[in-house]
Design a protein around this motif. Structure first.
Motif, PDB file in Angstrom:
ATOM      1  N   LYS A 337       0.842  -1.196   0.000  1.00  0.00           N
ATOM      2  CA  LYS A 337       0.000   0.000   0.000  1.00  0.00           C
ATOM      3  C   LYS A 337       0.880   1.249   0.000  1.00  0.00           C
ATOM      4  O   LYS A 337       2.037   1.218   0.414  1.00  0.00           O
ATOM      5  CB  LYS A 337      -0.932   0.012   1.215  1.00  0.00           C
ATOM      6  CG  LYS A 337      -1.847  -1.201   1.316  1.00  0.00           C
ATOM      7  CD  LYS A 337      -2.765  -1.311   0.117  1.00  0.00           C
ATOM      8  CE  LYS A 337      -3.652  -2.540   0.212  1.00  0.00           C
ATOM      9  NZ  LYS A 337      -4.515  -2.695  -0.971  1.00  0.00           N
ATOM     10  N   ASP A 338       0.324   2.359  -0.475  1.00  0.00           N
ATOM     11  CA  ASP A 338       1.056   3.615  -0.592  1.00  0.00           C
ATOM     12  C   ASP A 338       1.051   4.333   0.755  1.00  0.00           C
ATOM     13  O   ASP A 338       0.196   5.185   1.018  1.00  0.00           O
ATOM     14  CB  ASP A 338       0.420   4.489  -1.675  1.00  0.00           C
ATOM     15  CG  ASP A 338       1.272   5.689  -2.038  1.00  0.00           C
ATOM     16  OD1 ASP A 338       2.185   6.034  -1.259  1.00  0.00           O
ATOM     17  OD2 ASP A 338       1.021   6.292  -3.100  1.00  0.00           O
ATOM     18  N   ALA A 339       1.996   3.978   1.617  1.00  0.00           N
ATOM     19  CA  ALA A 339       2.034   4.521   2.972  1.00  0.00           C
ATOM     20  C   ALA A 339       2.244   6.029   2.968  1.00  0.00           C
ATOM     21  O   ALA A 339       1.621   6.754   3.760  1.00  0.00           O
ATOM     22  CB  ALA A 339       3.134   3.838   3.779  1.00  0.00           C
ATOM     23  N   GLU A 340       3.106   6.521   2.095  1.00  0.00           N
ATOM     24  CA  GLU A 340       3.395   7.961   2.092  1.00  0.00           C
ATOM     25  C   GLU A 340       2.161   8.767   1.702  1.00  0.00           C
ATOM     26  O   GLU A 340       1.908   9.837   2.263  1.00  0.00           O
ATOM     27  CB  GLU A 340       4.562   8.253   1.155  1.00  0.00           C
ATOM     28  CG  GLU A 340       5.890   7.687   1.667  1.00  0.00           C
ATOM     29  CD  GLU A 340       7.082   8.311   0.976  1.00  0.00           C
ATOM     30  OE1 GLU A 340       6.880   9.007  -0.026  1.00  0.00           O
ATOM     31  OE2 GLU A 340       8.212   8.086   1.455  1.00  0.00           O
ATOM     32  N   ALA A 341       1.372   8.267   0.753  1.00  0.00           N
ATOM     33  CA  ALA A 341       0.150   8.967   0.369  1.00  0.00           C
ATOM     34  C   ALA A 341      -0.874   8.931   1.497  1.00  0.00           C
ATOM     35  O   ALA A 341      -1.621   9.905   1.709  1.00  0.00           O
ATOM     36  CB  ALA A 341      -0.431   8.350  -0.902  1.00  0.00           C
ATOM     37  N   LEU A 342      -0.938   7.812   2.216  1.00  0.00           N
ATOM     38  CA  LEU A 342      -1.827   7.730   3.374  1.00  0.00           C
ATOM     39  C   LEU A 342      -1.431   8.735   4.445  1.00  0.00           C
ATOM     40  O   LEU A 342      -2.278   9.448   5.003  1.00  0.00           O
ATOM     41  CB  LEU A 342      -1.788   6.321   3.958  1.00  0.00           C
ATOM     42  CG  LEU A 342      -2.719   5.265   3.384  1.00  0.00           C
ATOM     43  CD1 LEU A 342      -2.383   3.898   3.970  1.00  0.00           C
ATOM     44  CD2 LEU A 342      -4.164   5.599   3.666  1.00  0.00           C
ATOM     45  N   ILE A 343      -0.135   8.799   4.732  1.00  0.00           N
ATOM     46  CA  ILE A 343       0.362   9.736   5.735  1.00  0.00           C
ATOM     47  C   ILE A 343       0.044  11.167   5.323  1.00  0.00           C
ATOM     48  O   ILE A 343      -0.412  11.984   6.135  1.00  0.00           O
ATOM     49  CB  ILE A 343       1.880   9.540   5.937  1.00  0.00           C
ATOM     50  CG1 ILE A 343       2.151   8.171   6.562  1.00  0.00           C
ATOM     51  CG2 ILE A 343       2.465  10.659   6.800  1.00  0.00           C
ATOM     52  CD1 ILE A 343       3.608   7.744   6.494  1.00  0.00           C
ATOM     53  N   GLU A 344       0.266  11.476   4.073  1.00  0.00           N
ATOM     54  CA  GLU A 344      -0.009  12.829   3.579  1.00  0.00           C
ATOM     55  C   GLU A 344      -1.485  13.179   3.706  1.00  0.00           C
ATOM     56  O   GLU A 344      -1.849  14.303   4.073  1.00  0.00           O
ATOM     57  CB  GLU A 344       0.435  12.944   2.119  1.00  0.00           C
ATOM     58  CG  GLU A 344       0.264  14.339   1.534  1.00  0.00           C
ATOM     59  CD  GLU A 344       0.812  14.454   0.123  1.00  0.00           C
ATOM     60  OE1 GLU A 344       0.679  15.528  -0.476  1.00  0.00           O
ATOM     61  OE2 GLU A 344       1.373  13.452  -0.373  1.00  0.00           O
ATOM     62  N   ALA A 345      -2.372  12.223   3.413  1.00  0.00           N
ATOM     63  CA  ALA A 345      -3.811  12.483   3.480  1.00  0.00           C
ATOM     64  C   ALA A 345      -4.276  12.707   4.916  1.00  0.00           C
ATOM     65  O   ALA A 345      -5.156  13.543   5.177  1.00  0.00           O
ATOM     66  CB  ALA A 345      -4.577  11.318   2.860  1.00  0.00           C
ATOM     67  N   LEU A 346      -3.683  11.984   5.858  1.00  0.00           N
ATOM     68  CA  LEU A 346      -4.120  12.063   7.250  1.00  0.00           C
ATOM     69  C   LEU A 346      -3.406  13.151   8.048  1.00  0.00           C
ATOM     70  O   LEU A 346      -3.902  13.590   9.099  1.00  0.00           O
ATOM     71  CB  LEU A 346      -3.894  10.710   7.938  1.00  0.00           C
ATOM     72  CG  LEU A 346      -4.715   9.534   7.411  1.00  0.00           C
ATOM     73  CD1 LEU A 346      -4.235   8.235   8.052  1.00  0.00           C
ATOM     74  CD2 LEU A 346      -6.201   9.738   7.675  1.00  0.00           C
ATOM     75  N   ALA A 347      -2.249  13.589   7.577  1.00  0.00           N
ATOM     76  CA  ALA A 347      -1.408  14.516   8.334  1.00  0.00           C
ATOM     77  C   ALA A 347      -2.136  15.771   8.823  1.00  0.00           C
ATOM     78  O   ALA A 347      -1.866  16.239   9.946  1.00  0.00           O
ATOM     79  CB  ALA A 347      -0.182  14.899   7.506  1.00  0.00           C
ATOM     80  N   PRO A 348      -3.054  16.372   8.050  1.00  0.00           N
ATOM     81  CA  PRO A 348      -3.708  17.597   8.535  1.00  0.00           C
ATOM     82  C   PRO A 348      -4.502  17.433   9.828  1.00  0.00           C
ATOM     83  O   PRO A 348      -4.760  18.419  10.517  1.00  0.00           O
ATOM     84  CB  PRO A 348      -4.632  17.980   7.364  1.00  0.00           C
ATOM     85  CG  PRO A 348      -3.985  17.383   6.162  1.00  0.00           C
ATOM     86  CD  PRO A 348      -3.400  16.090   6.643  1.00  0.00           C
ATOM     87  N   VAL A 349      -4.893  16.200  10.164  1.00  0.00           N
ATOM     88  CA  VAL A 349      -5.694  16.003  11.383  1.00  0.00           C
ATOM     89  C   VAL A 349      -4.945  15.182  12.442  1.00  0.00           C
ATOM     90  O   VAL A 349      -5.524  14.796  13.452  1.00  0.00           O
ATOM     91  CB  VAL A 349      -7.048  15.330  11.060  1.00  0.00           C
ATOM     92  CG1 VAL A 349      -7.913  16.250  10.208  1.00  0.00           C
ATOM     93  CG2 VAL A 349      -6.852  13.978  10.383  1.00  0.00           C
ATOM     94  N   ILE A 350      -3.677  14.887  12.197  1.00  0.00           N
ATOM     95  CA  ILE A 350      -2.865  14.114  13.143  1.00  0.00           C
ATOM     96  C   ILE A 350      -1.746  14.997  13.693  1.00  0.00           C
ATOM     97  O   ILE A 350      -1.004  15.612  12.931  1.00  0.00           O
ATOM     98  CB  ILE A 350      -2.260  12.864  12.462  1.00  0.00           C
ATOM     99  CG1 ILE A 350      -3.370  11.931  11.965  1.00  0.00           C
ATOM    100  CG2 ILE A 350      -1.334  12.136  13.430  1.00  0.00           C
ATOM    101  CD1 ILE A 350      -4.267  11.380  13.041  1.00  0.00           C
ATOM    102  N   ASP A 351      -1.639  15.036  15.015  1.00  0.00           N
ATOM    103  CA  ASP A 351      -0.589  15.835  15.650  1.00  0.00           C
ATOM    104  C   ASP A 351       0.692  15.034  15.843  1.00  0.00           C
ATOM    105  O   ASP A 351       1.791  15.566  15.641  1.00  0.00           O
ATOM    106  CB  ASP A 351      -1.090  16.356  17.007  1.00  0.00           C
ATOM    107  CG  ASP A 351      -2.287  17.274  16.853  1.00  0.00           C
ATOM    108  OD1 ASP A 351      -2.143  18.313  16.198  1.00  0.00           O
ATOM    109  OD2 ASP A 351      -3.369  16.926  17.365  1.00  0.00           O
TER     110      ASP A 351
END
Length: 428
Positions: A337-351
């Motif tokens: 799975k594309d972990a970096e794209a997942l991280i990028e998508a979730l980053a705005p709501v994850i501290d």
């Protein structure tokens, strides 16, 4: 001593040389031996394909159908905690005896004549279809597993086909070309039979297939739609097979994507049922789907494992008010799975992040995931070897004004759910 359900599942995992072996040749032979292709398995059959939104569409359609007095069967995959979740009758998971009886019939048919090798998924799908055919409910709702055209579920001709969304996922099997993916998903369409399209933008290959098969198509945004009204309520507009126009006002937020809710109502209308407000309100108020924005205290669980789904999760979390003091992302992602794209998508709501490892041949370590998070400017609290280990580490450190998002894979959510439930049980 009779074989248990776990015995059967272990046997099915071993009997075929590869886990995923796409194609209908083998499964069609056994389906014919079982009589599954000789007549309808239910009064109406709906198949649901797509990259995201299949599970929520099935859940809402099933709940709407029951609220309107229809008997239902649903088949979905993968399961979250128990295999029995895959097959439900009237919203209740099948018992072990029903599943075992289905596996026994499939095994007998598989060995009748020239033996046919079946994958775990193929055998499970045929067993579920056998069980559904014995009951013959008003409505059978079948979620397509991978792709569409070559998926085992596609051995059944449906009365209505649904395509939710099309995005990149399962690249090893479907590739990355959206037109090719669209062609595969559109493989569930049947000549002259209605299709409900649950995305406002689908590849041209889907439209081409619709035209070639002369499929009556109902498109989100054209033939049916939803719109927000005051507060958390929304309005649905749609139509029946005879062109009758329907409208339902003041529907509650089901906690699942409204595009999929609108699809479910549109499919119900094409099943010859006029959607009623009271019944639809009841269904939307009570529908629940494990692992989809599922909250247990200040822990949120979602099986999103591709960027499209992750963006939806992030958008929903961004709407929460009041916002938590800190939101922790407990993330576990498979290697393919594309972990970096997942991280990028979730980053705005994850501290801050808590990456966890996933075991198995497709597994990815928490350390490898942490490198991707740090590389994108994220802060990592700690790493854990598994979702359960991550829950154990975090549970004693979590403050009341903090939230946790558990995300990235069915395996991540299942492991974390089991661990958190066990901890809660220990505290009782």
């Amino acid at each position: 001593m009779s074989a248990t359900l776990n015995d059967w599942l272990a046997r099915l995992e071993r009997q075929h040389p590869v886990a995923i072996d796409m194609g209908l040749e083998r499964v069609a032979v056994v389906a014919a031996r079982l009589g599954l292709t000789q007549g309808p398995i239910a009064q109406r059959v709906v198949t649901v394909a797509g990259t995201n939104g299949k599970g929520s569409t099935v859940a809402m359609l099933e709940r709407l159908a029951r609220a309107h007095g229809l008997s239902t069967a649903s088949y979905t995959s993968p399961h979250l905690l128990r295999y029995n979740e895959r097959l439900c009758f009237d919203g209740i998971a099948a018992d072990d005896a029903t599943l075992i009886a289905g596996f026994e019939r499939v095994e007998s048919a598989r060995l009748a004549g020239d033996p046919v090798s079946l994958t775990y998924f193929e055998a499970g799908t045929l067993a579920a279809l056998v069980a559904i055919a014995e009951v013959r409910p008003h409505l059978a709702i079948l979620e397509v597993g991978l792709g569409g055209r070559l998926d085992a579920v596609n051995v059944i001709d449906s009365d209505i086909a649904v395509i939710t969304t099309i995005a990149q996922d399962h690249a090893d099997f479907l590739g990355t070309d959206l037109e090719v993916i669209g062609f595969e998903k559109a493989g569930i369409l049947r000549q002259g039979r209605p299709a409900v399209l649950g995305s406002r933008a689908l590849p041209v290959s889907v439209s081409q297939r619709i035209g070639a098969l002369e499929v009556p198509a109902y498109w989100l945004g054209r033939d049916f739609d939803h719109e927000d009204v005051d507060g958390d309520q929304w309005r649905w507009r749609g139509q029946g097979a005879e062109g009758l126009r329907y409208q339902l006002d003041s529907l509650p937020d089901p906690g699942l994507p409204l595009d999929n809710a609108a699809v479910a109502l549109q499919v119900l209308g094409l099943c010859g049922v006029v959607p009623q407000h009271a019944q639809s309100l009841q269904a939307m108020s009570t529908v629940a789907l494990a692992g989809r924005l599922q909250w247990l205290g200040n822990w949120c669980f979602d099986v999103a494992h591709n960027p499209h789904a992750a963006h939806y999760v992030a958008a929903r979390l961004a709407q929460r008010s009041p916002a938590p003091r800190r939101r922790i992302g407990l993330l576990g992602v498979l290697q393919d799975k594309d972990a970096e794209a997942l991280i990028e998508a979730l980053a705005p709501v994850i501290d801050v992040w808590l990456p966890v490892g996933l075991a198995g041949p497709r597994g990815r370590s928490g350390e490898a995931l942490a490198e991707s998070m740090i590389g994108r400017g994220g802060e990592v609290l700690a790493t854990a070897s598994s979702p359960a280990a991550g829950v154990d580490w975090l549970a004693s450190r979590l403050a009341p004004d903090e939230e946790v998002l558990v995300c990235g894979s069915f395996l991540t959510v299942a492991g974390a759910l089991e661990a958190l439930t066990a901890l809660a049980g220990d505290e009782v």
